[in-house]
Scaffold this motif. Structure first.
Motif, PDB file in Angstrom:
ATOM      1  N   THR A 105      -2.508 -50.385  24.830  1.00 31.21           N
ATOM      2  CA  THR A 105      -3.560 -50.460  25.840  1.00 31.21           C
ATOM      3  C   THR A 105      -4.902 -50.816  25.210  1.00 31.21           C
ATOM      4  O   THR A 105      -5.092 -50.653  24.007  1.00 31.21           O
ATOM      5  N   ASP A 107      -7.502 -49.928  27.563  1.00 31.67           N
ATOM      6  CA  ASP A 107      -8.206 -49.250  28.643  1.00 31.67           C
ATOM      7  C   ASP A 107      -8.939 -48.023  28.109  1.00 31.67           C
ATOM      8  O   ASP A 107      -8.315 -47.061  27.658  1.00 31.67           O
ATOM      9  N   ASP A 154      -1.430 -51.885  30.923  1.00 28.62           N
ATOM     10  CA  ASP A 154      -2.696 -52.188  31.600  1.00 28.62           C
ATOM     11  C   ASP A 154      -2.432 -53.204  32.712  1.00 28.62           C
ATOM     12  O   ASP A 154      -2.023 -54.334  32.450  1.00 28.62           O
ATOM     13  N   ASP A 158      -6.695 -52.781  36.075  1.00 29.57           N
ATOM     14  CA  ASP A 158      -7.262 -52.045  34.944  1.00 29.57           C
ATOM     15  C   ASP A 158      -8.102 -52.968  34.071  1.00 29.57           C
ATOM     16  O   ASP A 158      -9.213 -52.617  33.654  1.00 29.57           O
TER      17      ASP A 158
END
Length: 182
Positions: A105, A107, A154, A158
């Motif tokens: 990720t 995020d 993601d 996102d």
């Protein structure tokens, strides 16, 4: 190519470069980092978990901004906390905690959530903390990483939120938005 150019043309190009108008292409591509670390030593000792959580959130946010800037994702999050090693009058405490994520990720919200969980596992009340660190590891290109079958990746939404957050932080200062969530 620059040798064949006349003095006037070269002079104009240099003036444009000074005005931040790119005329000379950069041939070297900057290599992507394999680890991204964000840490600070606190100006004064920190005793409360809530203050350490805020610091960890800030460092995670900075690390994630760098991660997205190089168009990468990470699959490992590590945090580090310590007391002041130069202050012999206090009891020393140093701990590192890390986790490998199921899905890579970039995020900030996900990374902060994981980092806070790691912090909760190693924080001990009563110590005089002096430094904290967030390290992102197992970094891969965002468009080449393998997605987990169990989710956690993601989503386009996102990624859109992270791009918007980066734009706001770029415009208003890197600590404007961090993506903290409890």
């Amino acid at each position: 190519a620059l040798i064949a150019m006349g003095r006037e043309e070269l002079g104009r190009m240099i003036q444009d470069e000074l005005r931040e108008i790119s005329c000379f292409p950069l041939n070297e591509e900057i290599p992507k980092k394999k680890e991204i670390i964000s840490s600070r030593t606190f100006g004064k000792p920190v005793y409360e978990l809530s203050l350490l959580r805020e610091s960890i959130a800030c460092y995670a946010s900075l690390a994630c901004e760098k991660l997205r800037k190089q168009e990468s994702v990470c699959q490992e999050v590590e945090i580090f906390i310590r007391t002041n090693p130069f202050k012999e009058s206090v009891e020393q405490y140093v701990r590192v905690n890390s986790v490998r994520l199921d899905s890579a990720t970039c995020d900030t919200r996900k990374i902060i959530k994981v980092a806070w969980k790691l912090l909760d596992e190693i924080f001990i009340n009563g110590y005089e903390y002096k430094k904290a660190c967030v390290k992102l590891g197992r970094i891969q290109d965002a468009d080449e990483h393998q997605v987990s079958l169990f989710g956690g990746y993601d989503s386009p939404e996102d990624l859109a939120i992270m791009r918007a957050m980066d734009r706001i932080n770029s415009r208003d200062g890197h600590e404007t938005l961090r993506g903290n969530r409890r």
